[in-house]
Enzyme design. Structure first.
Site, PDB file in Angstrom:
ATOM      1  N   LYS A 187       0.895  -1.294  -0.086  1.00  0.00           N
ATOM      2  CA  LYS A 187      -0.108   0.196   0.034  1.00  0.00           C
ATOM      3  C   LYS A 187       0.823   1.182   0.121  1.00  0.00           C
ATOM      4  CE  LYS A 187      -1.557   2.785   3.018  1.00  0.00           C
ATOM      5  NZ  LYS A 187      -1.569   4.027   2.068  1.00  0.00           N
ATOM      6  N   GLU A 263      11.125   1.246   9.569  1.00  0.00           N
ATOM      7  CA  GLU A 263      11.953   2.393   8.967  1.00  0.00           C
ATOM      8  C   GLU A 263      11.157   3.792   9.591  1.00  0.00           C
ATOM      9  OE1 GLU A 263      14.871   2.263   8.230  1.00  0.00           O
ATOM     10  OE2 GLU A 263      15.175   0.233   7.433  1.00  0.00           O
ATOM     11  N   CYS A 297      14.006  11.377   5.807  1.00  0.00           N
ATOM     12  CA  CYS A 297      13.897  10.791   7.242  1.00  0.00           C
ATOM     13  C   CYS A 297      15.405  11.123   7.865  1.00  0.00           C
ATOM     14  CB  CYS A 297      13.525   9.408   7.485  1.00  0.00           C
ATOM     15  SG  CYS A 297      14.327   8.612   6.088  1.00  0.00           S
ATOM     16  N   GLU A 394      11.372  16.665  14.593  1.00  0.00           N
ATOM     17  CA  GLU A 394      11.773  16.583  13.379  1.00  0.00           C
ATOM     18  C   GLU A 394      10.668  17.520  12.549  1.00  0.00           C
ATOM     19  OE1 GLU A 394       9.931  13.007  11.436  1.00  0.00           O
ATOM     20  OE2 GLU A 394      11.798  12.751  10.153  1.00  0.00           O
TER      21      GLU A 394
HETATM   22  P1  NAP Z   1       2.826   8.205   7.971  1.00  0.00           P
HETATM   23  O1  NAP Z   1       1.836   9.441   8.008  1.00  0.00           O
HETATM   24  O2  NAP Z   1       3.118   7.246   9.011  1.00  0.00           O
HETATM   25  O3  NAP Z   1       2.544   7.577   6.599  1.00  0.00           O
HETATM   26  C1  NAP Z   1       3.221   6.576   5.923  1.00  0.00           C
HETATM   27  C2  NAP Z   1       2.391   5.438   5.304  1.00  0.00           C
HETATM   28  O4  NAP Z   1       1.625   4.761   6.320  1.00  0.00           O
HETATM   29  C3  NAP Z   1       1.451   6.096   4.230  1.00  0.00           C
HETATM   30  O5  NAP Z   1       1.424   5.003   3.363  1.00  0.00           O
HETATM   31  C4  NAP Z   1       0.117   6.135   5.173  1.00  0.00           C
HETATM   32  O6  NAP Z   1      -1.034   5.941   4.494  1.00  0.00           O
HETATM   33  C5  NAP Z   1       0.263   4.961   6.098  1.00  0.00           C
HETATM   34  N1  NAP Z   1      -0.624   5.206   7.204  1.00  0.00           N
HETATM   35  C6  NAP Z   1      -0.825   6.111   7.800  1.00  0.00           C
HETATM   36  N2  NAP Z   1      -1.740   5.965   8.903  1.00  0.00           N
HETATM   37  C7  NAP Z   1      -1.512   4.627   8.833  1.00  0.00           C
HETATM   38  C8  NAP Z   1      -2.254   3.544   9.960  1.00  0.00           C
HETATM   39  N3  NAP Z   1      -2.899   3.898  11.180  1.00  0.00           N
HETATM   40  N4  NAP Z   1      -2.206   2.259   9.798  1.00  0.00           N
HETATM   41  C9  NAP Z   1      -1.440   1.846   8.566  1.00  0.00           C
HETATM   42  N5  NAP Z   1      -0.768   2.523   7.601  1.00  0.00           N
HETATM   43  C10 NAP Z   1      -0.940   4.186   7.958  1.00  0.00           C
HETATM   44  O7  NAP Z   1       4.236   8.983   7.573  1.00  0.00           O
HETATM   45  P2  NAP Z   1       4.439  10.116   6.410  1.00  0.00           P
HETATM   46  O8  NAP Z   1       4.101  11.616   6.949  1.00  0.00           O
HETATM   47  O9  NAP Z   1       4.012   9.788   5.157  1.00  0.00           O
HETATM   48  O10 NAP Z   1       6.116  10.015   6.229  1.00  0.00           O
HETATM   49  C11 NAP Z   1       6.887  10.940   6.842  1.00  0.00           C
HETATM   50  C12 NAP Z   1       7.604  10.216   8.266  1.00  0.00           C
HETATM   51  O11 NAP Z   1       8.229   8.978   7.666  1.00  0.00           O
HETATM   52  C13 NAP Z   1       8.637  10.936   8.778  1.00  0.00           C
HETATM   53  O12 NAP Z   1       8.401  10.691   9.989  1.00  0.00           O
HETATM   54  C14 NAP Z   1       9.909  10.378   8.240  1.00  0.00           C
HETATM   55  O13 NAP Z   1      11.071  10.567   9.032  1.00  0.00           O
HETATM   56  C15 NAP Z   1       9.453   8.905   8.004  1.00  0.00           C
HETATM   57  N6  NAP Z   1      10.364   8.218   6.965  1.00  0.00           N
HETATM   58  C16 NAP Z   1      11.208   7.271   7.384  1.00  0.00           C
HETATM   59  C17 NAP Z   1      12.138   6.729   6.669  1.00  0.00           C
HETATM   60  C18 NAP Z   1      12.965   5.683   6.989  1.00  0.00           C
HETATM   61  O14 NAP Z   1      13.750   4.895   6.229  1.00  0.00           O
HETATM   62  N7  NAP Z   1      13.449   5.682   8.237  1.00  0.00           N
HETATM   63  C19 NAP Z   1      11.919   6.994   5.158  1.00  0.00           C
HETATM   64  C20 NAP Z   1      11.037   7.883   4.843  1.00  0.00           C
HETATM   65  C21 NAP Z   1      10.433   8.503   5.720  1.00  0.00           C
HETATM   66  P3  NAP Z   1      -1.860   7.281   3.949  1.00  0.00           P
HETATM   67  O15 NAP Z   1      -1.058   7.914   2.989  1.00  0.00           O
HETATM   68  O16 NAP Z   1      -3.121   6.633   3.426  1.00  0.00           O
HETATM   69  O17 NAP Z   1      -2.103   8.075   5.224  1.00  0.00           O
END
Ligand code: NAP
Length: 491
Positions: A187, A263, A297, A394
């Site tokens: 997804k 991650e 990230c 962050e």
């Molecule tokens: P996010 O809100 O956690 O969303 C990431 C993914 O999770 C999206 O596909 C989102 O779907 C899905 N999601 C959201 N709520 C969910 C739930 N309750 N259950 C299951 N899936 C769910 O994060 P983001 O804002 O997109 O990304 C930014 C964050 O990711 C930052 O904190 C960044 O540091 C971190 N990140 C970490 C890495 C790493 O390798 N460590 C790499 C990139 C980013 P929807 O789009 O439908 O909400």
């Protein structure tokens, strides 16, 4: 609306990518609901996709579950060949994939091209790694026994990816899983599902057997996430995104003791010591801070600069930041695209307001660009202190807060003083200091005299609340394998 209509002018093969709402690896939306995908630079509607939920996720898991034993029984070479074919198709269609990525996510086209080539590199790496899954034999404690360890694929893997690297995150998860003999249900993020769909269209062309790769488009990640965690046919969850959602998924997986790779978020320190090459440190800070508009990230989130070189560093850094041009990722020369949404704008503004209220100084930037859209000026703040939000959270945007420091031991302590532990950077030349600091930083990855370190050949991942597991390198495939001990008696 025909899918991709606004994108056609950018694509060489619109007929190929115009079908991603009808891919064989995609179920049909039972509810007939759809959701829209927009270009964050222009606000233009790019596509309307089928919106899926629990029922469709369950069906995709069933398909992946049926396909998994047949995929696992292929030889490693056969799985490798399939990954190679997919890799080649991604290379052949890299320009189109990059254009789709820029359109839906906003990053400059050059960065999008670099991301697509990074995605292809993961496929290449794991096409090779598929052939290098080794077990072991162990000296037995008695002469009538033989002890062995074999490695087997874990089974069906549920994967959830974020919007900030919508192509490379997909490749980084799927390629080791497929190489190991797992099947997957993916997804992608709601904001950036198109490049994932385009990559799946190429997987279909590469000839992956039915059910090996499965795609779910959804506007509500939580329903899909709940089903993937609760469904006992899914043996592992691999997630990249926020720490908050990672925590939730881990909790949801706990009933079945389901394996997780996470991650998650970061709060990367970037330290310039007084024995650093200041020009190199400034260049490294620009890379580590402003790539992808600071929405990575591993973005440098807190810049610590030692007193003796502080003013020189700030002058040179601010001068370079002033020259970073902001705009539509398709415009030539643009270094910084839009932020992903208005929430991201609000967050950066609140971080600046908090810092200024507590004595911080805006050296450059600090404002939105235009009333519409989500463009923000690259911003440098000085006179930052520990109690400010920018020093603790962050930001995920083009904001560089600079903290002056005196004491080398204290700065390492401050750098480690966070719940996160993904990436850290430092610039120094004294060899003893380089080793000491590299070892003392509590992070999964440390960039030494470089502002960029991500590579398919290296293990990417964090410690503390930045995650569990590693992606990339020979270690990445281990997350998708189970170890089985065989004890042969009566010999
Ligand atoms: P996010 O809100 O956690 O969303 C990431 C993914 O999770 C999206 O596909 C989102 O779907 C899905 N999601 C959201 N709520 C969910 C739930 N309750 N259950 C299951 N899936 C769910 O994060 P983001 O804002 O997109 O990304 C930014 C964050 O990711 C930052 O904190 C960044 O540091 C971190 N990140 C970490 C890495 C790493 O390798 N460590 C790499 C990139 C980013 P929807 O789009 O439908 O909400």
């Amino acid at each position: 609306m025909p899918l991709f209509q606004p994108l056609v002018r950018h694509l060489k093969s619109p007929e190929l990518f115009g079908t991603i709402d009808r891919l064989p690896c995609l179920g049909t939306s039972v509810s007939q609901r759809t959701f829209e995908v927009f270009n964050p630079s222009t606000g233009e509607l790019l596509a309307e996709l089928p919106d899926m939920g629990i029922e469709e996720t369950r069906a995709a898991v069933d398909t992946a579950f049926c396909a998994q034993p047949k995929w696992a029984v292929l030889t490693a070479r056969e799985r490798s060949d399939m990954l190679w074919r997919w890799h080649q198709l991604i290379v052949d269609h890299a320009d189109d994939l990059a254009a789709i990525l820029t359109a839906e996510m906003g990053k400059p086209l050059a960065e999008a091209k670099s991301e697509v080539s990074h995605a292809a590199a993961y496929l290449q790496w794991y096409a090779e790694e598929a052939n290098r899954i080794y077990g072991e034999t162990i000296s037995a404690p008695s002469t009538d026994r033989r002890l062995l360890v074999i490695k087997q694929p874990i089974g069906v893997v549920g994967t959830i990816t974020p919007w900030n690297f919508p192509a490379s995150m997909v490749a980084r998860k799927i390629s080791p899983a497929l190489a190991a003999g797992c099947t997957i249900v993916l997804k992608p993020a709601e904001q950036t599902p198109l490049v994932a769909g385009a990559m799946f269209a190429l997987a279909h062309l590469a000839g992956f057997p039915e059910g090996v790769v499965n795609l779910i488009y959804a506007s509500e990640g939580d329903a899909v996430g709940r089903e993937l965690c609760a469904n006992s046919k899914v043996r592992k969850i691999s997630f990249t995104g926020s720490t908050e959602v990672g925590r939730l998924l881990m909790r949801q997986c706990s009933d079945q003791i389901k394996k997780v790779s996470l991650e998650l978020g970061g709060n990367a320190p970037f330290i310039a010591f007084d024995d650093a090459d200041v020009d190199a440190a400034v260049d490294g800070a620009i890379q580590a801070k402003f790539r992808n508009a600071g929405q990575t990230c591993v973005s440098a989130n807190r810049l610590y600069v030692q007193s003796n070189v502080h003013d020189e560093f700030v002058d040179k850094f601010v001068e370079k930041v002033r020259h970073l041009s902001v705009g539509d990722g398709f415009d030539p020369g643009v270094a910084i695209g839009p932020l992903i949404d208005r929430q991201a704008l609000a967050k950066i503004e609140s971080h600046i307001a908090n810092a200024v209220a507590k004595g911080g100084t805006v050296q450059c930037g600090g404002n939105r660009i235009g009333k519409e859209g989500t463009f923000f000026q690259p911003t440098v703040l000085t006179k930052i202190s520990r109690g400010m939000t920018v020093a603790q959270e962050e930001t995920f945007g083009p904001l560089a807060p600079i903290i002056r420091f005196e004491d080398a031991d204290q700065v390492v302590h401050d750098a480690n003083n966070t719940i996160y532990g993904l990436a850290a950077y430092f610039y120094a030349s004294n060899l003893k200091r380089v080793w000491r600091v590299a070892e003392a930083l509590e992070y999964g990855m440390v960039g030494i005299n470089t502002g960029r370190m991500s590579s398919e050949a290296a293990p990417f991942g964090g410690v503390k609340q930045s995650g569990i597991g590693r992606e990339g390198s020979r270690h990445g495939i281990e997350d998708y394998l189970e170890m089985k001990y065989l004890c042969m008696g009566g010999i």
